[in-house]
Design an enzyme around this catalytic site. Structure first.
Site, mmCIF file in Angstrom:
data_model
loop_
_atom_site.group_PDB
_atom_site.id
_atom_site.type_symbol
_atom_site.label_atom_id
_atom_site.label_comp_id
_atom_site.label_asym_id
_atom_site.label_seq_id
_atom_site.Cartn_x
_atom_site.Cartn_y
_atom_site.Cartn_z
ATOM 1 N N ASP A 197 0.712 -1.057 -0.026
ATOM 2 C CA ASP A 197 0.147 0.027 0.115
ATOM 3 C C ASP A 197 0.864 1.150 0.064
ATOM 4 O O ASP A 197 0.294 2.557 -0.083
ATOM 5 C CB ASP A 197 -0.848 0.035 1.085
ATOM 6 C CG ASP A 197 -0.140 -0.044 2.647
ATOM 7 O OD1 ASP A 197 0.785 -0.769 2.533
ATOM 8 O OD2 ASP A 197 -1.129 -0.067 3.645
ATOM 9 N N GLU A 283 10.761 -4.189 12.736
ATOM 10 C CA GLU A 283 11.904 -3.682 11.951
ATOM 11 C C GLU A 283 13.312 -3.681 12.862
ATOM 12 O O GLU A 283 14.493 -4.185 12.458
ATOM 13 C CB GLU A 283 11.744 -2.274 11.673
ATOM 14 C CG GLU A 283 10.720 -1.968 10.532
ATOM 15 C CD GLU A 283 9.180 -1.814 11.204
ATOM 16 O OE1 GLU A 283 9.085 -2.302 12.602
ATOM 17 O OE2 GLU A 283 8.243 -1.721 10.466
HETATM 18 C C1 UGA Z 1 3.568 -0.880 9.196
HETATM 19 C C2 UGA Z 1 4.767 -1.409 8.460
HETATM 20 O O1 UGA Z 1 4.670 -0.375 7.367
HETATM 21 C C3 UGA Z 1 4.805 -2.751 7.887
HETATM 22 O O2 UGA Z 1 5.616 -2.867 7.213
HETATM 23 C C4 UGA Z 1 4.658 -3.822 9.159
HETATM 24 O O3 UGA Z 1 4.576 -4.941 8.581
HETATM 25 C C5 UGA Z 1 3.311 -3.406 9.927
HETATM 26 O O4 UGA Z 1 3.368 -2.029 10.349
HETATM 27 C C6 UGA Z 1 3.281 -4.279 11.109
HETATM 28 O O5 UGA Z 1 3.689 -3.709 12.167
HETATM 29 O O6 UGA Z 1 3.173 -5.433 10.862
HETATM 30 P P1 UGA Z 1 0.859 -0.906 8.374
HETATM 31 O O7 UGA Z 1 0.582 0.091 7.128
HETATM 32 O O8 UGA Z 1 0.478 -0.943 9.463
HETATM 33 O O9 UGA Z 1 2.524 -1.126 8.264
HETATM 34 O O10 UGA Z 1 0.758 -2.368 7.576
HETATM 35 P P2 UGA Z 1 -0.263 -3.060 6.529
HETATM 36 O O11 UGA Z 1 0.191 -2.202 5.206
HETATM 37 O O12 UGA Z 1 -1.558 -3.224 6.550
HETATM 38 O O13 UGA Z 1 0.494 -4.442 6.366
HETATM 39 C C7 UGA Z 1 1.720 -4.634 5.986
HETATM 40 C C8 UGA Z 1 1.964 -5.642 4.739
HETATM 41 O O14 UGA Z 1 1.371 -6.912 5.147
HETATM 42 C C9 UGA Z 1 1.259 -5.168 3.479
HETATM 43 O O15 UGA Z 1 1.871 -5.516 2.105
HETATM 44 C C10 UGA Z 1 -0.035 -6.067 3.543
HETATM 45 O O16 UGA Z 1 -0.566 -6.332 2.145
HETATM 46 C C11 UGA Z 1 0.492 -7.211 4.172
HETATM 47 N N1 UGA Z 1 -0.896 -8.004 5.024
HETATM 48 C C12 UGA Z 1 -1.478 -7.076 6.007
HETATM 49 C C13 UGA Z 1 -1.031 -9.307 4.740
HETATM 50 O O17 UGA Z 1 -0.196 -9.899 4.348
HETATM 51 N N2 UGA Z 1 -2.012 -9.768 5.733
HETATM 52 C C14 UGA Z 1 -2.758 -9.063 6.567
HETATM 53 O O18 UGA Z 1 -3.763 -9.642 6.947
HETATM 54 C C15 UGA Z 1 -2.530 -7.841 6.740
HETATM 55 MN MN MN Z 2 0.655 -0.125 5.000
#
Ligand code: UGA
Ligand code: MN
Length: 337
Positions: A197, A283
């Site tokens: 995203d 991280e």
């Molecule tokens: C923040 C960080 O930018 C992420 O890299 C980190 O993994 C996350 O926090 C964390 O603490 O785990 P955020 O924008 O809150 O990110 O997270 P998302 O963008 O919703 O998810 C990170 C990635 O995991 C995305 O590529 C998303 O597609 C993927 N994701 C999310 C899944 O594969 N499964 C899910 O159920 C949710």
């Molecule tokens: Mn994100």
């Protein structure tokens, strides 16, 4: 002289005899061939023709497949420079209404990048056709994997997003893939965790390519700030971050704010993401296993430029769609969104 003429004549006669025999042989064979052709029945002829047609069709399909592959590989080669390192972007992704839009945006950016390999890992038991088709059409060099987040770690309905870490299993599977297939000492590449995203400038990848150990740079729109960035001293060393959210973290940086050289990563065969770390420490947990703050490489003009933004796509309101579904209908009946 006479002797030689005589000899010559005998040799010529011999040849003439042989030629006649040969012609006669050919004639017999020809007759036999005509007879066998005439003897062939219509069914046999039809069967042979069908086989021929089928072979022709197979060849046609093969050549059109070949042409499609050729176009694809030509476009990849276009973006290939053997002396540059490869950037491996690892992207976890999951099914939701905006998934195709996010991945389209990403793939359009990645198409502009040289020596790029996209490792896309679906948070699902099996790979979806939506993602498979998108990748196939993307003209990108990619690896498509899938692994589901265990139910206990999956976000529940109405549960806040930040409650559980995301992308843990998916990133780990990609790391395993790299460890199995790119485990050569002289391998030239860099690993970047590119969430689906975020918004990436093509300039970011020119910076990533410079990473020898771990590179860091500013990230826009994250941690409650317009920009979260490393702080640099006069010797161009990273001395900290301006982070407002949990600044006590060993590396208070977002996943989008660093990349790791593959040699460094592969020299630690056990380094993986984990469920057991506190919220927001993914991280820090991975970075503290491979590097110290002093050794970080500040990039993006000494961390004065923003080339990546932690954007979040608004969840679409689909009230009308819900109503349709209650009536057993849907707006995406024969159309992929
Ligand atoms: C923040 C960080 O930018 C992420 O890299 C980190 O993994 C996350 O926090 C964390 O603490 O785990 P955020 O924008 O809150 O990110 O997270 P998302 O963008 O919703 O998810 C990170 C990635 O995991 C995305 O590529 C998303 O597609 C993927 N994701 C999310 C899944 O594969 N499964 C899910 O159920 C949710
Ligand atoms: Mn994100």
């Amino acid at each position: 002289m006479k002797m030689t003429i005589y000899k010559y004549n005998t040799i010529e006669n011999m040849f003439n005899k042989k030629r006649t025999i040969l012609y006669f042989g050919f004639f017999i064979l020809f007759i036999l061939w005509v007879i066998t052709i005439k003897r062939r029945d219509a069914a046999q002829y039809q069967a042979l023709k069908e086989i021929l047609d089928q072979t022709q069709l197979k060849l046609k399909i093969k050549s059109s497949n070949y042409n499609a592959l050729k176009v694809k590989f030509e476009s990849i080669c276009d973006k290939w420079n053997p002396t540059d390192p490869i950037i491996y972007a690892i992207t976890p992704t999951y099914k939701r209404p905006v998934q195709k839009a996010e991945l389209t945006r990403l793939s359009n950016t990645f198409r502009l990048i040289n020596n790029f390999h996209w490792i896309i890992v679906e948070d699902a038991e099996t790979k979806s056709t939506l993602v498979a088709d998108l990748l196939l059409k993307s003209h990108l060099n990619y690896t498509h994997l899938s692994i589901a987040t265990p139910v206990e770690w999956k976000r529940k309905l109405k549960e806040p997003k930040w409650k559980k870490p995301r992308g843990v299993k998916q990133r780990n599977l990609a790391l395993e893939w790299l460890r199995e297939r790119r485990n050569r000492k002289n391998y030239n590449g860099i690993v970047y965790f590119a969430d689906d995203d975020n918004t990436y400038s093509v300039d970011l990848f020119n910076e990533i390519r410079l990473v020898k150990g771990v590179g860091v740079w500013p990230v826009g729109l994250v941690g409650g700030l317009l920009v979260e960035k490393p702080l640099i001293d006069i010797n161009n060393k990273v001395i900290g971050w301006n982070s407002a959210w949990r600044p006590e973290r060993p590396f208070p940086v977002d996943m989008a704010g660093f990349a790791i050289n593959i040699k460094l990563l592969l020299s630690y065969p056990k380094v993986l993401f984990s469920w057991s770390v506190s919220r927001g420490y993914q991280e820090s947990a991975i970075l503290s296993q491979v590097i110290t703050k002093e050794k970080l490489e500040p990039l993006a003009d000494n961390c004065t430029k923003v080339y990546v933004w932690h954007t979040r796509t608004e969840e679409p309101i689909l009230k009308a769609e819900e109503k349709l579904r209650n009536q057993g209908l849907r707006s995406d009946m024969n159309i992929e969104v």
